[in-house]
Design an enzyme around this catalytic site. Sequence first.
Site, PDB file in Angstrom:
ATOM      1  N   ASP A 278      -2.462  -2.325  -8.010  1.00 54.72           N
ATOM      2  CA  ASP A 278      -1.739  -3.528  -7.611  1.00 54.72           C
ATOM      3  C   ASP A 278      -2.202  -4.721  -8.449  1.00 54.72           C
ATOM      4  O   ASP A 278      -2.545  -4.553  -9.606  1.00 54.72           O
ATOM      5  CB  ASP A 278      -1.953  -3.760  -6.100  1.00 54.72           C
TER       6      ASP A 278
ATOM      7  N   HIS B 157      -0.464 -10.097  -3.523  1.00 58.53           N
ATOM      8  CA  HIS B 157       0.175  -8.814  -3.199  1.00 58.53           C
ATOM      9  C   HIS B 157      -0.859  -7.689  -3.050  1.00 58.53           C
ATOM     10  O   HIS B 157      -0.839  -6.912  -2.090  1.00 58.53           O
ATOM     11  CB  HIS B 157       1.178  -8.500  -4.309  1.00 58.53           C
TER      12      HIS B 157
ATOM     13  N   SER C 285       6.841  -2.466  -0.471  1.00 62.08           N
ATOM     14  CA  SER C 285       5.438  -2.665  -0.872  1.00 62.08           C
ATOM     15  C   SER C 285       4.523  -2.709   0.337  1.00 62.08           C
ATOM     16  O   SER C 285       3.348  -2.384   0.246  1.00 62.08           O
ATOM     17  CB  SER C 285       5.273  -4.001  -1.608  1.00 62.08           C
TER      18      SER C 285
END
Length: 742
Positions: free
Chosen positions: A117, A190, A523
């Site tokens: 990520d 994220h 996600s």
Amino acid sequence: MDKSVMPETFTDHIEWYASMIKSVVTRQEKEGVEDDDEERIIYSYQTAFHGVAAQLTEEEANRLEELYGVTAIFPETKYELHTTRSPMFLGLERQVTTSISAEKAAGNHDVIVGVLDTGIWPESQSFNDTGMTPVPARWKGACETGRAFTKQHCNRKIVGARVFYRGYESASGKINEKDEYKSPRDQDGHGTHTAATVAGSPVRGANLLGYAYGTARGMAPGARVAAYKVCWTGGCFSSDILSAVDRAVADGVDVLSISLGGGVSPYYRDSLSIASFGAMEKGVFVSCSAGNGGPDPISLTNVSPWITTVGASTMDREFPSSVKLGTGTTITGVSLYKGTANLSIKKQYPLVYPGSNSTNPDPSSLCLEGTLDPKAVAGKIVICDRGISPRVQKGQVVKNAGGIGMILSNTAANGDELVADSHLLPAVAVGEIAGNAIKHYALKNSNATATLAFLGTRLGIRPSPVVAAFSSRGPNFLALEILKPDVVAPGVNILAAWTGDTGPSSLATDRRHVEFNILSGTSMSCPHVSGVAALIKASHPEWSPAAIKSALMTTAYVHDNTYKTLKDAASGAPSNPYDHGAGHIHPLKALDPGLVYDIGAQDYFEFLCTQGQTPGQLVVFAKFSNRSCRKSLANPGDLNYPALSAVIPESHNITAVTLHRTVTNVGPPVSNYHVDVSQFKGAFVKVEPAMLSFTSKLQQLSYKVTFTTKSRQATPEFGDLIWKSGLYRVRSPISITWLSPV
């Protein structure tokens, strides 16, 4: 590269790769200009994959492809990120009354999850390692240092942190270290959010600006995290992703969580597919997001059968807000706005829609930068259509033009699915139908008015779960016989840890600092499955990745909390396996599924042998294991997959298709199962045998399912096959597709 054909004159394969690249590199004619061949090599791969990443011209790449020992060449590909309440919703809180407690499941075996990520924010309380045992001796990972990231930032929770940027820099130029951390530190948020969703330690009082208040914890709070930073401001590049998977497998991860994807390429040209095949061979479970291309059909990414493909669904929690119009009508929407500039619910404010037609958005109605006339919107609530620009940015545009509030209206692309955002001015998001009604009112009345109210957090929302409209859909057009997605999991309005560097809206103008953020996307659903896979691995360390996937799929449910079939947020109609796969994950049941459909690496390779790949294309997967096609599968539908997809050819001479399956008993040694199968309009279904009687643990029994056409259907039919015993219901979704003559 085919490592087995390296000439003996070379001491190692890296030297061999360098020599081959040197042989094809076009020499500069000019005197004194000499290319350093070592510089051309970006990465060498040796665990999940064998080969090299190098900078070459198209002409050089073509020459290299001709050389003996080179099995395939792929161009660099750019991948995109697929962008609390969930443990309780999934039955993983402490107050579990079932015979297997989630706490017990989390502690039997030390599980390490690799997260590919944007990095990690190590100061987050979600990565507190209090009470954790020392890192297992088998772990070979490292804590790479760099700007604002030292060895001390790793602990017993964050056991590894690495960066991969050579591919990105080769494609996009050097990373500006003033603007971006060239280290495992997460500027974007994220990666921190996904890592905390997988394995975050419990944090009491977690919330976003007062919303979603409660204890935030990952799916497997006892598991450890290794962060592999492969995404930078300009995207995530395939050579970096490949290198990270290769490294993670060598480091010793048990599970890989990959919340990103590109388009769909043939298996042999999809670097993530190839890398994850190598990971699966080494016993690593790989979970990937399905993509946010829904509700369009055939929008899935990451569809290889050895990957667990995860779609997104809602939970029973919402963040309601309301719009009260001058007519007295109140319309419900959602919002995460929390600020000082509140509108009075006792007053009405002027309302304006900058568009010209309530059903067709145009540039001004999308509230894009520079499109709003301050004279027309100052002091007013502005209606903006969704699309083109980020949702929160539209509010910033309204605010900059002097507007005092925003109503964000869905268009046909989003239907009535609502996603809550932490807006920068009072703002409410409404569905397409409500939005059209509000726009119609504002266009017809020059004195239209409204006010906005924010109602906090509501639990117990019915129906839930609902398949998210944005969740990518099947069918899997690479192979209709492999039903995808595999499962759905919570992916809408998920609260998890956040970076200290970016505001909750991710806009540069957002100066707010929050420790947790609420995000939506596949996600977010992918790490839920990665974390539950870690729980299963902790309970059953000897299970293969396919056995873990089978447990997740055959115990998934397809009914919501009103006992009706799962719905699709895009249409309001019942969803089907192209939307929800085998169904919504049920973690506690997945720990004890009764039977599993196991698949080994050779079985997956045999599946590839049915896919019309050339020997040269197959070599990419055969690599060091020296695999060859044994022709053990009569057709691709015979792969021992936990879902059944019968594809009936267009030829009217072929009226029947038979699929073969083998189940392994992981329940009590003596177990008897009988089959229950749906009835279909277009086909008769016969299961032989209709009873399975096991006498020992890990015993394998086989059955076959024959689909005989009654009347060819124009659209696929769906149903299920369930093996039932007194203790278990082992469910497989069924799809039947009649191919129409071209």
